[in-house]
Write a protein that holds these residues in place. Structure first.
Motif, PDB file in Angstrom:
ATOM      1  N   ARG A 145       0.679  -1.582  -0.102  1.00 36.99           N
ATOM      2  CA  ARG A 145      -0.054  -0.036   0.051  1.00 36.99           C
ATOM      3  C   ARG A 145       0.662   1.281   0.054  1.00 36.99           C
ATOM      4  N   ASP A 146       1.699   1.552   0.736  1.00 32.97           N
ATOM      5  CA  ASP A 146       2.514   2.451   1.273  1.00 32.97           C
ATOM      6  C   ASP A 146       3.096   2.761  -0.297  1.00 32.97           C
ATOM      7  N   THR A 167      -7.124  -0.004  -1.903  1.00 32.41           N
ATOM      8  CA  THR A 167      -7.620  -0.276  -0.695  1.00 32.41           C
ATOM      9  C   THR A 167      -7.033  -1.798  -0.917  1.00 32.41           C
ATOM     10  N   LEU A 169       1.238   4.206  -3.020  1.00 32.17           N
ATOM     11  CA  LEU A 169       1.025   5.451  -2.594  1.00 32.17           C
ATOM     12  C   LEU A 169       1.771   6.406  -2.831  1.00 32.17           C
ATOM     13  N   ASP A 228      -9.192   5.340  -5.443  1.00 31.83           N
ATOM     14  CA  ASP A 228      -8.569   5.049  -4.487  1.00 31.83           C
ATOM     15  C   ASP A 228      -8.108   3.355  -3.619  1.00 31.83           C
ATOM     16  N   HIS A 279      -6.255   6.204   2.114  1.00 30.67           N
ATOM     17  CA  HIS A 279      -5.770   6.091   1.098  1.00 30.67           C
ATOM     18  C   HIS A 279      -6.838   6.413  -0.499  1.00 30.67           C
ATOM     19  N   THR A 280      -6.904   7.815  -0.310  1.00 24.44           N
ATOM     20  CA  THR A 280      -7.368   8.772  -1.438  1.00 24.44           C
ATOM     21  C   THR A 280      -6.683   9.606  -2.454  1.00 24.44           C
ATOM     22  N   ARG A 281      -6.236   9.826  -3.079  1.00 28.35           N
ATOM     23  CA  ARG A 281      -5.927  11.040  -3.754  1.00 28.35           C
ATOM     24  C   ARG A 281      -6.386  11.090  -5.092  1.00 28.35           C
TER      25      ARG A 281
END
Length: 300
Positions: free
Chosen positions: A149-150, A188, A153, A186, A169-171
């Motif tokens: 996840r990181d 997930t 992002l 998003d 965790h939405t950009r």
């Protein structure tokens, strides 16, 4: 994203918004991938409430497609035909822009060794619906392993997605496009029916490449997508979710009445919602056993 908590004892399936209001019969007709004769609610005198219901349900492009492509078109005024056509064309451009952004992101993630799957609206846009922008959605949902996840992002930040969105965790990033001024992503790490990292990794390993015009994106295998859609439908009943689940039920392995008996409660509850609104499309669910979707069905 945690798997939705569902009651252990049988209950009436949750109701969809406006299921008893004006336009409800039309919404069910739009959700049905094998529709019969158009409902009487499509009488021209009642088109206003029907349009309102379709807009609220994010089904107006499906409504426009069926009205413009069927016999009912003869009763539409020229301005109405123009407006309905604009709905579909605008959404087609919106979806094309989002697809381009998703392809760009997925390519970079793949180059960094990050497995990813596109979920929900964009994943279903060309796989389950006729071409032309009939599936409406607002953002791009990407599934990754929790361990990645990181990294995902960080890739979004490199690609200009620096604005915070609705979730942690939405950009988002601005596009400069008048029709779609922002694109939201998003990230997930869970599916509607499971947040178990092992299950997510297995689903990522089963992804299929599906595309439009030669541009492929990784999407869930049909049975995984059906399980995800049914659990989401049970947790948050929405007309667009009903339309997705109905189409997946016809396209996915493991969608028979016998298979539903072996799946977990969230999937069983989602099937009950599906059956309650489209009983002619799918049979009623048998008693849930609380088990998991059979691995061999998913892998088939």
């Amino acid at each position: 994203m945690n798997a939705p908590a569902m009651p252990s004892s049988p209950t009436a399936p949750p109701e969809l918004p406006g299921a008893a209001g004006p336009g409800a019969a039309v919404l069910r007709w739009l959700c049905d991938p094998c529709p019969a004769t158009a409902p009487a609610e499509l009488d021209r005198a009642g088109l206003g409430p029907v349009l309102q219901a379709a807009i609220d349900a994010k089904l107006v492009c499906l409504l426009a497609h069926r009205l413009l492509g069927g016999p009912a078109d003869a009763g539409l005024s020229r301005p109405m035909r123009s407006v309905l056509g604009q709905f579909v064309r605008a959404n087609a451009l919106h979806n094309r822009l989002h697809r381009g952004e998703a392809v760009r992101i997925v390519r970079v993630l793949a180059s960094r060794g990050v497995s990813v799957a596109v979920l929900n609206g964009l994943a279903y846009d060309t796989a389950l619906y006729l071409p032309g922008g009939l599936r409406q959605f607002t953002d791009i949902d990407l599934l990754v392993d929790a361990a990645d996840r990181d990294a995902a992002l960080n890739v979004l930040a490199e690609l200009g997605f620096t604005q915070p969105g609705r979730g942690a965790h939405t950009r988002r990033r601005t596009t400069g496009d008048a029709l779609t001024p922002t694109v939201s992503i998003d990230i997930t790490t869970g599916l509607g029916h499971t947040a178990d990292p092992a299950d997510v990794r297995a689903a990522l390993a089963r992804t299929k490449a599906e595309g439009d015009g030669g541009v492929a994106l990784p999407v869930l295998a049909r049975a995984d997508a059906l399980a995800h859609a049914l659990a989401r439908l049970a947790a948050r009943p929405r007309w667009s979710g009903l339309a997705d689940a109905a189409r997946l039920a016809l396209a996915a392995p493991g969608s028979s009445r016998e298979a539903v008996a072996a799946v977990s409660e969230p999937l069983h509850a989602g099937w009950a919602v599906l059956h309650s609104h489209l009983p002619d499309l799918v049979p009623g669910p048998p008693p849930a056993t609380g088990g998991r979707l059979a691995r061999e069905e998913v892998a088939r």
